[in-house]
Write an enzyme that holds these catalytic residues in place. Structure first.
Site, PDB file in Angstrom:
ATOM      1  N   LYS A  13       0.839  -1.206   0.000  1.00 29.13           N
ATOM      2  CA  LYS A  13       0.000   0.000   0.000  1.00 29.13           C
ATOM      3  C   LYS A  13       0.877   1.261   0.000  1.00 29.13           C
ATOM      4  O   LYS A  13       0.674   2.169  -0.789  1.00 29.13           O
ATOM      5  CB  LYS A  13      -0.932   0.010   1.229  1.00 29.13           C
ATOM      6  CG  LYS A  13      -1.788  -1.244   1.359  1.00 29.13           C
ATOM      7  CD  LYS A  13      -2.703  -1.193   2.582  1.00 29.13           C
ATOM      8  CE  LYS A  13      -1.990  -1.234   3.914  1.00 29.13           C
ATOM      9  NZ  LYS A  13      -1.309  -2.517   4.210  1.00 29.13           N
ATOM     10  N   ARG A  87      -9.956   0.740   8.670  1.00 27.92           N
ATOM     11  CA  ARG A  87      -9.584  -0.628   9.036  1.00 27.92           C
ATOM     12  C   ARG A  87     -10.686  -1.331   9.797  1.00 27.92           C
ATOM     13  O   ARG A  87     -10.532  -2.492  10.169  1.00 27.92           O
ATOM     14  CB  ARG A  87      -8.355  -0.578   9.934  1.00 27.92           C
ATOM     15  CG  ARG A  87      -7.040  -0.800   9.214  1.00 27.92           C
ATOM     16  CD  ARG A  87      -5.946  -0.525  10.218  1.00 27.92           C
ATOM     17  NE  ARG A  87      -4.769  -1.279   9.995  1.00 27.92           N
ATOM     18  CZ  ARG A  87      -3.679  -0.813   9.404  1.00 27.92           C
ATOM     19  NH1 ARG A  87      -3.670   0.399   8.902  1.00 27.92           N
ATOM     20  NH2 ARG A  87      -2.613  -1.561   9.298  1.00 27.92           N
ATOM     21  N   ARG A 126      11.932  -5.315   5.122  1.00 28.77           N
ATOM     22  CA  ARG A 126      11.674  -3.907   4.781  1.00 28.77           C
ATOM     23  C   ARG A 126      12.523  -2.934   5.600  1.00 28.77           C
ATOM     24  O   ARG A 126      12.727  -3.124   6.787  1.00 28.77           O
ATOM     25  CB  ARG A 126      10.199  -3.595   5.052  1.00 28.77           C
ATOM     26  CG  ARG A 126       9.907  -2.093   4.969  1.00 28.77           C
ATOM     27  CD  ARG A 126       8.458  -1.771   4.983  1.00 28.77           C
ATOM     28  NE  ARG A 126       7.757  -2.280   6.139  1.00 28.77           N
ATOM     29  CZ  ARG A 126       6.453  -2.190   6.303  1.00 28.77           C
ATOM     30  NH1 ARG A 126       5.715  -1.614   5.377  1.00 28.77           N
ATOM     31  NH2 ARG A 126       5.877  -2.676   7.372  1.00 28.77           N
ATOM     32  N   ARG A 160      10.987  -0.765  11.268  1.00 33.22           N
ATOM     33  CA  ARG A 160       9.888  -0.546  12.207  1.00 33.22           C
ATOM     34  C   ARG A 160       9.914  -1.556  13.347  1.00 33.22           C
ATOM     35  O   ARG A 160      10.233  -2.723  13.145  1.00 33.22           O
ATOM     36  CB  ARG A 160       8.552  -0.641  11.466  1.00 33.22           C
ATOM     37  CG  ARG A 160       8.220   0.665  10.779  1.00 33.22           C
ATOM     38  CD  ARG A 160       7.075   0.584   9.833  1.00 33.22           C
ATOM     39  NE  ARG A 160       5.929  -0.175  10.262  1.00 33.22           N
ATOM     40  CZ  ARG A 160       4.833  -0.337   9.526  1.00 33.22           C
ATOM     41  NH1 ARG A 160       4.757   0.249   8.341  1.00 33.22           N
ATOM     42  NH2 ARG A 160       3.824  -1.044   9.962  1.00 33.22           N
ATOM     43  N   ARG A 171      -0.850  -8.653  13.536  1.00 36.76           N
ATOM     44  CA  ARG A 171      -1.382  -7.680  12.558  1.00 36.76           C
ATOM     45  C   ARG A 171      -2.255  -8.386  11.526  1.00 36.76           C
ATOM     46  O   ARG A 171      -3.292  -7.872  11.111  1.00 36.76           O
ATOM     47  CB  ARG A 171      -0.224  -6.934  11.873  1.00 36.76           C
ATOM     48  CG  ARG A 171       0.399  -5.869  12.779  1.00 36.76           C
ATOM     49  CD  ARG A 171       1.826  -5.548  12.397  1.00 36.76           C
ATOM     50  NE  ARG A 171       1.976  -4.866  11.133  1.00 36.76           N
ATOM     51  CZ  ARG A 171       3.141  -4.699  10.513  1.00 36.76           C
ATOM     52  NH1 ARG A 171       4.248  -5.169  11.047  1.00 36.76           N
ATOM     53  NH2 ARG A 171       3.193  -4.062   9.376  1.00 36.76           N
TER      54      ARG A 171
HETATM   55  P1  AP5 Z   1       4.891  -1.590   1.819  1.00 36.23           P
HETATM   56  O1  AP5 Z   1       4.521  -0.793   0.624  1.00 36.23           O
HETATM   57  O2  AP5 Z   1       5.673  -0.905   2.890  1.00 36.23           O
HETATM   58  O3  AP5 Z   1       3.604  -2.344   2.415  1.00 36.23           O
HETATM   59  P2  AP5 Z   1       2.316  -1.786   3.181  1.00 36.23           P
HETATM   60  O4  AP5 Z   1       1.126  -2.475   2.603  1.00 36.23           O
HETATM   61  O5  AP5 Z   1       2.312  -0.287   3.166  1.00 36.23           O
HETATM   62  O6  AP5 Z   1       2.617  -2.388   4.597  1.00 36.23           O
HETATM   63  P3  AP5 Z   1       2.504  -1.781   6.071  1.00 36.23           P
HETATM   64  O7  AP5 Z   1       3.263  -2.724   6.976  1.00 36.23           O
HETATM   65  O8  AP5 Z   1       2.931  -0.349   6.093  1.00 36.23           O
HETATM   66  O9  AP5 Z   1       1.006  -1.931   6.329  1.00 36.23           O
HETATM   67  P4  AP5 Z   1       0.324  -1.965   7.677  1.00 36.23           P
HETATM   68  O10 AP5 Z   1      -1.078  -1.822   7.222  1.00 36.23           O
HETATM   69  O11 AP5 Z   1       0.622  -3.118   8.539  1.00 36.23           O
HETATM   70  O12 AP5 Z   1       0.996  -0.758   8.467  1.00 36.23           O
HETATM   71  P5  AP5 Z   1       0.491   0.683   8.907  1.00 36.23           P
HETATM   72  O13 AP5 Z   1       1.653   1.579   8.933  1.00 36.23           O
HETATM   73  O14 AP5 Z   1      -0.719   1.087   8.120  1.00 36.23           O
HETATM   74  O15 AP5 Z   1       5.714  -2.881   1.302  1.00 36.23           O
HETATM   75  C1  AP5 Z   1       6.263  -3.825   2.201  1.00 36.23           C
HETATM   76  C2  AP5 Z   1       7.605  -4.358   1.633  1.00 36.23           C
HETATM   77  O16 AP5 Z   1       7.333  -5.087   0.422  1.00 36.23           O
HETATM   78  C3  AP5 Z   1       8.616  -3.259   1.262  1.00 36.23           C
HETATM   79  O17 AP5 Z   1       9.901  -3.678   1.612  1.00 36.23           O
HETATM   80  C4  AP5 Z   1       8.468  -3.115  -0.266  1.00 36.23           C
HETATM   81  O18 AP5 Z   1       9.696  -2.732  -0.874  1.00 36.23           O
HETATM   82  C5  AP5 Z   1       8.048  -4.514  -0.683  1.00 36.23           C
HETATM   83  N1  AP5 Z   1       7.114  -4.499  -1.823  1.00 36.23           N
HETATM   84  C6  AP5 Z   1       6.072  -3.645  -2.007  1.00 36.23           C
HETATM   85  N2  AP5 Z   1       5.422  -3.928  -3.160  1.00 36.23           N
HETATM   86  C7  AP5 Z   1       6.068  -5.011  -3.700  1.00 36.23           C
HETATM   87  C8  AP5 Z   1       5.851  -5.790  -4.890  1.00 36.23           C
HETATM   88  N3  AP5 Z   1       4.835  -5.509  -5.735  1.00 36.23           N
HETATM   89  N4  AP5 Z   1       6.691  -6.837  -5.122  1.00 36.23           N
HETATM   90  C9  AP5 Z   1       7.708  -7.121  -4.249  1.00 36.23           C
HETATM   91  N5  AP5 Z   1       7.972  -6.412  -3.122  1.00 36.23           N
HETATM   92  C10 AP5 Z   1       7.152  -5.368  -2.838  1.00 36.23           C
HETATM   93  O19 AP5 Z   1      -0.046   0.386  10.389  1.00 36.23           O
HETATM   94  C11 AP5 Z   1       0.853   0.092  11.451  1.00 36.23           C
HETATM   95  C12 AP5 Z   1       0.080   0.015  12.779  1.00 36.23           C
HETATM   96  O20 AP5 Z   1      -0.529   1.301  13.060  1.00 36.23           O
HETATM   97  C13 AP5 Z   1      -1.096  -0.979  12.828  1.00 36.23           C
HETATM   98  O21 AP5 Z   1      -0.669  -2.291  13.132  1.00 36.23           O
HETATM   99  C14 AP5 Z   1      -1.975  -0.346  13.914  1.00 36.23           C
HETATM  100  O22 AP5 Z   1      -1.462  -0.620  15.201  1.00 36.23           O
HETATM  101  C15 AP5 Z   1      -1.820   1.147  13.658  1.00 36.23           C
HETATM  102  N6  AP5 Z   1      -2.846   1.678  12.704  1.00 36.23           N
HETATM  103  C16 AP5 Z   1      -2.587   2.236  11.489  1.00 36.23           C
HETATM  104  N7  AP5 Z   1      -3.741   2.617  10.890  1.00 36.23           N
HETATM  105  C17 AP5 Z   1      -4.741   2.282  11.760  1.00 36.23           C
HETATM  106  C18 AP5 Z   1      -6.158   2.409  11.687  1.00 36.23           C
HETATM  107  N8  AP5 Z   1      -6.783   2.943  10.616  1.00 36.23           N
HETATM  108  N9  AP5 Z   1      -6.874   1.947  12.744  1.00 36.23           N
HETATM  109  C19 AP5 Z   1      -6.273   1.418  13.836  1.00 36.23           C
HETATM  110  N10 AP5 Z   1      -4.924   1.270  13.963  1.00 36.23           N
HETATM  111  C20 AP5 Z   1      -4.167   1.696  12.923  1.00 36.23           C
END
Ligand code: AP5
Length: 219
Positions: A13, A87, A126, A160, A171
């Site tokens: 994402k 979410r 990552r 992270r 997660r």
């Molecule tokens: P990346 O693009 O970083 O993946 P992502 O989907 O953004 O993953 P996140 O871990 O950031 O998602 P998340 O939803 O767990 O975290 P968030 O910060 O929202 O890609 C990952 C890796 O893969 C990278 O190394 C990249 O290079 C590689 N890659 C990407 N695309 C690729 C491809 N096509 N092919 C090969 N490799 C690829 O949330 C973190 C925490 O915050 C949550 O756990 C929760 O505690 C809190 N939180 C956040 N939002 C909320 C909400 N709305 N409600 C409640 N709690 C929340």
């Protein structure tokens, strides 16, 4: 068009949101980034959410809805990208109401489908540039020069605290329990578009581009 990027942790994402910002003047609203900023600032709210995030659990709806509401005040010429929000069904309802109150609406909810095995590999490899936020991977997207960001030349590379197998399991559980019901919710509204998140980043980008030009039904 205002879009949601939906998918489990590591689906790509953030990677795709950054491309959309760069190429389409869209504005990325990542609740994960906002919460990490709050945490880094040491504010009372940041301290409260830090432990929850490290355990891989969801932060309360009230906090994240408040964060999004504040950011919606700014304009977005190319539309907003909601990355990691909503979410829960409560967050989805709140988003709809917030957008309506500003005369805006959602154009598509894009599900990035990836299987769990690929996610472990992606998450544990990552790292990101602490200066500009560019996302890298030890194996699939290393920096050209070790420790130096290809984009801004920064050397402050970060991993992270929740990017480990134990937090990832939690997660994923949160995603399947609380977030996956949104797939049915947006399907029923005719807004869901499914794309293959396992494809190469350029292919994923092209699939998202086709949703943006043809709408969710055209993908
Ligand atoms: P990346 O693009 O970083 O993946 P992502 O989907 O953004 O993953 P996140 O871990 O950031 O998602 P998340 O939803 O767990 O975290 P968030 O910060 O929202 O890609 C990952 C890796 O893969 C990278 O190394 C990249 O290079 C590689 N890659 C990407 N695309 C690729 C491809 N096509 N092919 C090969 N490799 C690829 O949330 C973190 C925490 O915050 C949550 O756990 C929760 O505690 C809190 N939180 C956040 N939002 C909320 C909400 N709305 N409600 C409640 N709690 C929340």
């Amino acid at each position: 068009m205002n879009i949601i990027l939906l998918g489990p942790p590591g689906a790509g994402k953030g990677t795709q949101a950054r491309r959309l910002v760069e190429k389409r003047a869209m504005v990325q609203l990542s609740t994960g980034d906002m919460l990490r900023n709050a945490r880094a600032s040491g504010s009372p709210m940041g301290r409260r959410v830090a432990e929850v995030m490290d355990r891989g659990e969801l932060v309360t709806d009230e906090i994240v809805i408040g964060l999004i509401e504040e950011k919606l005040e700014s304009g977005a010429p190319g539309g907003f990208i909601f990355d990691g929000f909503p979410r829960t069904l409560a967050q989805a309802d709140a988003l709809e109401a917030l957008l309506a109150s500003k005369g805006k609406r959602l154009g598509a909810a894009i599900e990035m489908k990836v299987d769990d095995d690929a996610l472990v590999e992606r998450i544990t490899g990552r790292f990101t540039c602490g200066d500009c936020g560019e996302v890298y991977h030890d194996k699939t997207r290393p920096t050209a020069k070790p420790g130096v960001c290809d984009v801004c030349g920064g050397t402050d590379m970060k991993r992270r605290a929740d990017d480990n197998e134990e937090s990832l399991r939690q997660r994923l559980m949160e995603y399947y329990k609380k977030t996956s019901p949104l797939l049915g919710y947006y399907h029923a509204k005719g807004l869901l578009a499914e794309i293959d998140g396992l494809a190469a980043p350029d292919t994923v980008e092209a699939e998202i581009a086709s949703v943006l030009s043809e709408g969710p039904g055209g993908s």
